[in-house]
Motif scaffolding. Structure first.
Motif, PDB file in Angstrom:
ATOM      1  N   UNK A   5       0.861  -1.185   0.000  1.00 40.61           N
ATOM      2  CA  UNK A   5       0.000   0.000   0.000  1.00 40.61           C
ATOM      3  C   UNK A   5       0.897   1.235   0.000  1.00 40.61           C
ATOM      4  N   UNK A   6       0.326   2.387  -0.340  1.00 35.65           N
ATOM      5  CA  UNK A   6       1.097   3.625  -0.309  1.00 35.65           C
ATOM      6  C   UNK A   6       1.435   3.986   1.137  1.00 35.65           C
ATOM      7  N   UNK A   7       2.633   4.513   1.336  1.00 34.76           N
ATOM      8  CA  UNK A   7       3.089   4.896   2.677  1.00 34.76           C
ATOM      9  C   UNK A   7       2.600   6.309   3.013  1.00 34.76           C
ATOM     10  N   UNK A   8       1.799   6.431   4.055  1.00 31.04           N
ATOM     11  CA  UNK A   8       1.312   7.745   4.490  1.00 31.04           C
ATOM     12  C   UNK A   8       2.475   8.643   4.887  1.00 31.04           C
ATOM     13  N   UNK A   9       3.477   8.059   5.531  1.00 34.70           N
ATOM     14  CA  UNK A   9       4.630   8.849   5.980  1.00 34.70           C
ATOM     15  C   UNK A   9       5.397   9.425   4.794  1.00 34.70           C
ATOM     16  N   UNK A  10       5.592   8.613   3.734  1.00 33.80           N
ATOM     17  CA  UNK A  10       6.339   9.092   2.574  1.00 33.80           C
ATOM     18  C   UNK A  10       5.554  10.141   1.798  1.00 33.80           C
ATOM     19  N   UNK A  11       4.241   9.987   1.726  1.00 30.15           N
ATOM     20  CA  UNK A  11       3.425  11.011   1.076  1.00 30.15           C
ATOM     21  C   UNK A  11       3.571  12.347   1.809  1.00 30.15           C
ATOM     22  N   UNK A  12       3.577  12.284   3.132  1.00 32.91           N
ATOM     23  CA  UNK A  12       3.721  13.503   3.923  1.00 32.91           C
ATOM     24  C   UNK A  12       5.093  14.122   3.730  1.00 32.91           C
ATOM     25  N   UNK A  13       6.137  13.306   3.714  1.00 30.86           N
ATOM     26  CA  UNK A  13       7.505  13.801   3.520  1.00 30.86           C
ATOM     27  C   UNK A  13       7.646  14.485   2.164  1.00 30.86           C
ATOM     28  N   UNK A  14       7.008  13.925   1.148  1.00 26.74           N
ATOM     29  CA  UNK A  14       7.131  14.460  -0.216  1.00 26.74           C
ATOM     30  C   UNK A  14       6.120  15.565  -0.523  1.00 26.74           C
ATOM     31  N   UNK A  15       5.168  15.784   0.381  1.00 23.79           N
ATOM     32  CA  UNK A  15       4.186  16.845   0.168  1.00 23.79           C
ATOM     33  C   UNK A  15       3.171  16.520  -0.902  1.00 23.79           C
ATOM     34  N   UNK A  16       2.785  15.238  -0.993  1.00 23.33           N
ATOM     35  CA  UNK A  16       1.792  14.828  -1.992  1.00 23.33           C
ATOM     36  C   UNK A  16       0.636  14.121  -1.289  1.00 23.33           C
ATOM     37  N   UNK A  17      -0.470  13.953  -2.012  1.00 21.42           N
ATOM     38  CA  UNK A  17      -1.662  13.332  -1.438  1.00 21.42           C
ATOM     39  C   UNK A  17      -1.944  11.990  -2.091  1.00 21.42           C
ATOM     40  N   UNK A  18      -2.777  11.203  -1.434  1.00 22.00           N
ATOM     41  CA  UNK A  18      -3.169   9.899  -1.980  1.00 22.00           C
ATOM     42  C   UNK A  18      -3.857  10.053  -3.330  1.00 22.00           C
ATOM     43  N   UNK A  19      -4.606  11.127  -3.523  1.00 18.57           N
ATOM     44  CA  UNK A  19      -5.336  11.341  -4.776  1.00 18.57           C
ATOM     45  C   UNK A  19      -4.400  11.535  -5.962  1.00 18.57           C
ATOM     46  N   UNK A  20      -3.158  11.939  -5.684  1.00 19.75           N
ATOM     47  CA  UNK A  20      -2.198  12.142  -6.762  1.00 19.75           C
ATOM     48  C   UNK A  20      -1.504  10.854  -7.184  1.00 19.75           C
ATOM     49  N   UNK A  21      -1.734   9.780  -6.442  1.00 19.23           N
ATOM     50  CA  UNK A  21      -1.080   8.507  -6.724  1.00 19.23           C
ATOM     51  C   UNK A  21      -2.080   7.502  -7.297  1.00 19.23           C
ATOM     52  N   UNK A  22      -1.608   6.611  -8.152  1.00 19.80           N
ATOM     53  CA  UNK A  22      -2.512   5.668  -8.820  1.00 19.80           C
ATOM     54  C   UNK A  22      -3.000   4.560  -7.896  1.00 19.80           C
ATOM     55  N   UNK A  23      -4.085   3.907  -8.305  1.00 20.10           N
ATOM     56  CA  UNK A  23      -4.516   2.693  -7.628  1.00 20.10           C
ATOM     57  C   UNK A  23      -3.537   1.575  -7.961  1.00 20.10           C
ATOM     58  N   UNK A  24      -3.358   0.656  -7.015  1.00 24.13           N
ATOM     59  CA  UNK A  24      -2.352  -0.396  -7.161  1.00 24.13           C
ATOM     60  C   UNK A  24      -2.997  -1.747  -7.461  1.00 24.13           C
TER      61      UNK A  24
END
Length: 490
Positions: A186-205
């Protein structure tokens, strides 16, 4: 039915048409440019990938009954950053896997965020080639463009999106972004926060063999294919190549001697080496793999032959090499820095041990041996984890060299299995398409039925012993030169 495998490479797209019995009907390729706008940068225009893929699919299917085409899947160059805006337009050229601009961001992730945290979040540490450092670079250096990002995707997933309209990726390719929790897929919430991006910007897996959609009406019309053609998620190029060589399930190994070099070890269980010298990624078969990646492998030989010696007679040059295990000239294969296991973008290629009587043949031999020695460094990490490997498949352009295969067998003390159809990620993509369309129940079943070993290169006991002494010398060179590299590169 017929299945298409699309290998979106760095210099060209290779497309393969396979039937349900595994027979390869046709292969075509189309080249596209790569740009280097600054030293160490590497970029491509995603539109080129799309246009050449469309052109290639038309050519691939022009002489068959197109109504028999059931599915399309992919193997693609990993780690590249493709960003789209709210209108689905590409914001900037894709930043590729071999782009080195993000050294500062990589150091920030490894040293400030910390390797232990990164490994806990993603099972890996940061490398300059990975996607997350590129996102941080864009955030810092192109803030206006960064603010426009609505979709972040990988190169092959851009093709899947254009063909199907589905915003997707697969676990194997997404593993190399440093944004995914590999263990839990699954996408890492911590890495999204570090990179300043949101779940909506990432594709479904998805798993690599899962159907993500079908051809959009306009794409079907453009290609002359039915709208019912399934688009299957596909895999990163190394995972797709591993499928194409039957390296799936537990404890299988594949060595690739392509532009870059990899050692790929499949496993049913998730594992990480404590130094993060190897990448810990999801595999296209639904399980996991460990991988060591060298940035320069067959490219070292190409550089040496074409740019330095000024010849394209690769085989002729190798015919003169006869004294295996006795060479006292050593070559560090770090033309573009190095990933596994050193993670050192400042590492450089060197020749060591030359004297007045050193010959052209010895230097050519050193280049070939140096690549294998470098790959063995990663094999040793796996062995230290308790992984027992006795044999390996082999693929990539370098696998066509009998001499290089003999070096792999004896430097690594492995049996080297040569397969009947070595077509890399394109074949793997076609197999994934067949699995996704129900031709086979699983990737393992497909590989067992379709991949055939036609030759095995056995290690020679005496030669293996000689090469063991050579390897022990080789492995001392990089640590000795590491501080020197920092002085000459900085």
């Amino acid at each position: 039915m017929l299945y298409l495998g699309v290998d979106l490479g760095t210099s060209a797209v290779k497309l393969l048409l396979m039937d349900g019995q595994g027979e390869i009907r046709k292969i075509v390729s189309r080249e596209y440019p790569i740009s280097f706008p600054h030293p160490g940068w590497s970029e491509q225009n995603p539109e080129d990938w799309y246009e050449k893929s469309i052109e290639g699919i038309r050519e691939l299917t022009k002489d068959v009954d197109r109504s028999e085409v059931a599915g399309i899947s992919f193997g693609g160059q990993m780690h590249g950053l493709v960003v789209l805006d709210e209108k689905d337009e590409v914001i900037r050229p894709a930043i590729l896997w071999n782009d080195g601009r993000s050294t500062k961001e990589t150091d920030y992730l490894n040293e400030v965020i910390g390797r232990e945290k990164l490994s806990a979040y993603t099972a890996n540490i940061a490398f300059t080639g990975f996607t997350a450092p590129k996102i941080l670079w864009m955030k810092e250096n192109e803030p206006e463009k960064f603010a426009r990002i609505r979709k972040i995707m990988l190169p092959k997933d851009y093709l899947a999106y254009r063909l199907s309209g589905t915003f997707c990726s697969d676990y194997s390719d997404a593993s190399g972004m440093l944004l995914m929790d590999v263990k839990n897929k699954c996408w890492s919430k911590e890495m999204m926060e570090i990179c300043g991006i949101s779940r909506e910007q990432l594709p479904d897996l998805y798993e690599s063999y899962e159907v993500v959609g079908t051809l959009k009406k306009e794409e079907a019309k453009k290609l002359g294919l039915p709208e019912s053609v399934k688009i299957i998620a596909g895999a990163g190029d190394n995972a797709a190549a591993a499928v194409g060589t039957g390296t799936v399930g537990e404890g299988m190994c594949n060595i690739s001697l392509g532009t870059s070099g990899t050692i790929f070890i499949s496993s049913r269980k998730f594992q990480v080496d404590r130094y993060n010298a190897l990448h810990s990624f999801a595999h296209a078969d639904g399980y996991y793999h460990l991988m060591g990646c060298m940035l320069s492998a067959a490219s070292c030989n190409k550089w040496w032959m074409q740019d330095i010696l000024g010849t394209s007679e690769f085989t002729k040059e190798q015919e003169k090499i006869v004294k295996l295990g006795e060479n006292q000239v050593f070559y560090l294969p770090y033309l573009m820095g190095e990933r596994s296991p050193h993670n050192d973008p400042m590492a450089r290629a060197t020749f060591t041990g030359m004297t007045m009587d050193t010959t052209r043949e010895e230097m050519t031999q050193a280049v070939l041996e140096g690549v294998v020695f470098g790959l063995r460094d990663s094999l040793e990490v796996a062995r230290n984890l308790g992984i027992q490997i006795e044999r390996t498949k082999i693929c990539g352009g370098g696998a066509k060299s009998l001499l290089w295969k003999k070096m792999v067998a004896n430097i690594m003390n492995l049996k080297v299995d040569v397969i009947e159809s070595e077509e890399g990620p394109a074949l793997g993509g076609a197999i994934l398409a067949a699995v996704g369309c129900g031709e086979f129940e699983s990737v393992e079943e497909a590989a067992a039925k379709l991949v055939k070993v036609v030759e095995t290169v056995e290690p020679d006991e005496d030669l293996t012993e000689k090469y063991e002494e050579c390897y022990q010398k080789f492995r001392k060179i990089y640590p000795a030169l590491k501080p020197v590299f920092r002085k000459i590169v900085s």
